[in-house]
Write a protein that holds these residues in place. Structure first.
Motif, mmCIF file in Angstrom:
data_model
loop_
_atom_site.group_PDB
_atom_site.id
_atom_site.type_symbol
_atom_site.label_atom_id
_atom_site.label_comp_id
_atom_site.label_asym_id
_atom_site.label_seq_id
_atom_site.Cartn_x
_atom_site.Cartn_y
_atom_site.Cartn_z
ATOM 1 N N TYR A 101 74.360 -36.112 20.839
ATOM 2 C CA TYR A 101 74.986 -37.147 20.071
ATOM 3 C C TYR A 101 74.130 -37.199 18.554
ATOM 4 O O TYR A 101 74.689 -37.202 17.527
ATOM 5 C CB TYR A 101 75.141 -38.540 20.598
ATOM 6 N N SER A 102 72.915 -37.434 19.034
ATOM 7 C CA SER A 102 71.894 -37.271 17.796
ATOM 8 C C SER A 102 72.033 -36.049 16.862
ATOM 9 O O SER A 102 72.037 -36.280 15.691
ATOM 10 C CB SER A 102 70.447 -37.369 18.203
ATOM 11 N N GLU B 81 75.413 -36.074 14.892
ATOM 12 C CA GLU B 81 75.521 -37.284 13.835
ATOM 13 C C GLU B 81 74.380 -37.105 12.803
ATOM 14 O O GLU B 81 74.774 -37.532 11.726
ATOM 15 C CB GLU B 81 75.386 -38.586 14.597
ATOM 16 N N TRP B 82 73.219 -36.565 13.042
ATOM 17 C CA TRP B 82 72.324 -36.725 12.097
ATOM 18 C C TRP B 82 71.746 -34.988 11.879
ATOM 19 O O TRP B 82 70.516 -34.756 11.913
ATOM 20 C CB TRP B 82 71.293 -37.407 12.574
ATOM 21 N N MET C 45 66.006 -40.460 12.040
ATOM 22 C CA MET C 45 66.945 -40.960 13.035
ATOM 23 C C MET C 45 66.625 -39.921 14.171
ATOM 24 O O MET C 45 66.879 -40.425 15.477
ATOM 25 C CB MET C 45 68.493 -40.833 12.630
ATOM 26 N N ARG C 46 66.712 -38.634 14.109
ATOM 27 C CA ARG C 46 66.551 -37.683 15.139
ATOM 28 C C ARG C 46 65.194 -38.013 15.894
ATOM 29 O O ARG C 46 65.252 -38.014 17.167
ATOM 30 C CB ARG C 46 66.331 -36.199 14.757
ATOM 31 N N TYR D 44 65.754 -41.166 18.134
ATOM 32 C CA TYR D 44 66.635 -40.814 19.156
ATOM 33 C C TYR D 44 65.610 -40.033 20.419
ATOM 34 O O TYR D 44 65.687 -40.314 21.682
ATOM 35 C CB TYR D 44 67.834 -39.844 18.913
ATOM 36 N N LEU E 210 67.378 -48.328 15.479
ATOM 37 C CA LEU E 210 66.826 -46.895 15.446
ATOM 38 C C LEU E 210 66.351 -47.036 13.523
ATOM 39 O O LEU E 210 65.080 -46.334 13.477
ATOM 40 C CB LEU E 210 67.899 -45.897 15.540
ATOM 41 N N GLU F 23 72.044 -48.364 14.597
ATOM 42 C CA GLU F 23 71.298 -47.717 13.480
ATOM 43 C C GLU F 23 71.429 -48.276 12.236
ATOM 44 O O GLU F 23 70.487 -48.050 11.475
ATOM 45 C CB GLU F 23 71.924 -46.155 13.247
#
Length: 338
Positions: free
Chosen positions: A78-79, A82-83, A93-94, A97, A298, A326
């Motif tokens: 998902y990470s 999305e990023w 963000m990664r 996660y 996050l 987030e």
């Protein structure tokens, strides 16, 4: 004598030939009929199979589109989806996660419909799916009587200005609508928490959280309980009665919610319509439902505010649920695996 034998043999052969011709004709007709029937049945079976397949796909698409809490997906997958990219925010963000995956043992997550009921949905879904029972105070009171009690015992006529999220409903029928919301909450909570089989409870949750009308009633019931508790705390402050929890003092210290009416008009009425719960109200939500809400923020990764508990003070016997956000607006449900 030979002539008679020959004549009898000939006539027998002729009779058998005629009989065979008739039988063959019947057999040919029967075979043709069976072939035709088989062909029709095959076409019918193919048609029905296609019809069932299309109907099944339609129902599955409809169910998935209505389901407000989706099935679990891989956290790192998902990470990565999305990023994407190499911007500073995407990398941040990664990394956050990855920290959840390796240090917090969060391997999967469930996406939650991104609307202004998002946090209420994520909290209530976990309470139901885990089979968490009623909070202790709710076992001692009949929550169905709270709307009338607020009017007749507390004299809160202004409750007629209560608005039901995106419906924006106000008027004299507010008590009937609130009672239906409370009935929906009490009935479903009791039924689901009494179901011990995890798979069956999960199916019940999926059914409930794919019905938007029922969902909204649950959230409006929770909102009203929050309002009722603020009214009681406000009365205790005015009458200088027993000490109240610090979160009520914090909530009522805001200019926008200095009393129950302003709290309802400026905050609760808009939840589900134009705003979500803010952090002060999330403290109140955990306190009233008697659950420790752990939130992984996050965007606050590598700070002391990366993991926050709502409320900060909680009892040891309270169940724990977790949220993942987030941006402090929309929430996901993290799933732990060891």
């Amino acid at each position: 004598g030979r002539h008679e034998v020959w004549s009898w043999t000939t006539s027998t052969k002729q009779s058998l030939c005629l009989m065979w011709q008739k039988v063959r004709e019947q057999l040919m007709l029967s075979m043709s009929f069976l072939v035709a029937v088989f062909w029709c049945c095959r076409r019918l079976y193919s048609f029905l199979a296609q019809l069932v397949k299309r109907w099944s796909n339609y129902l599955r698409r409809k169910f998935i589109s209505n389901l407000s809490v989706l099935a679990e997906v891989d956290l790192l997958g998902y990470s990565a989806t999305e990023w994407k990219g190499e911007t500073k925010q995407a990398k941040h963000m990664r990394e956050a996660y990855e920290e959840l995956f390796w240090s917090c043992h969060i391997k999967y997550l469930r996406q939650v419909r991104r609307d202004n009921y998002c946090v209420l949905r994520a909290v209530l879904f976990q309470i139901f799916s885990q089979g968490i029972p009623f909070p202790s105070w709710m076992k001692e009171r009949d929550i169905l009587k709270l709307p009338e009690k607020l009017l007749y015992s507390q004299g809160c006529n202004w409750i007629q200005q209560y608005s039901f999220g995106p419906e924006r409903y106000t008027g004299p029928n507010v008590f009937g609508k609130l009672r239906k919301c409370m009935e929906m909450l009490k009935t479903n909570w009791a039924e689901i928490s009494a179901t011990k089989d995890h798979e069956e409870r999960g199916n019940m949750c999926n059914t409930l959280f794919s019905d938007e009308s029922k969902e909204h009633k649950l959230y409006e019931a929770i909102k009203f309980i929050m309002l009722y508790e603020v009214v009681e705390a406000y009365e205790q402050i005015k009458n200088r009665e027993e000490p109240i929890h610090n979160l009520f003092s914090l909530l009522l210290a805001r200019d926008s919610s200095s009393d129950p009416l302003s709290f309802m008009m400026n905050h609760l009425n808009s939840i589900g319509d134009s705003i979500c719960l803010d952090q002060v109200e999330l403290f109140l939500l955990g306190y009233l439902l008697e659950v420790k809400i752990r939130v992984y923020r996050l965007h606050r990764f590598n700070t002391e505010e990366f993991q926050v508990n709502f409320p900060e003070e909680y009892r040891r016997e309270w169940h724990e649920i977790s949220l993942l956000t987030e941006d402090d607006h929309y929430y996901l449900i993290p799933l732990f695996r060891t």
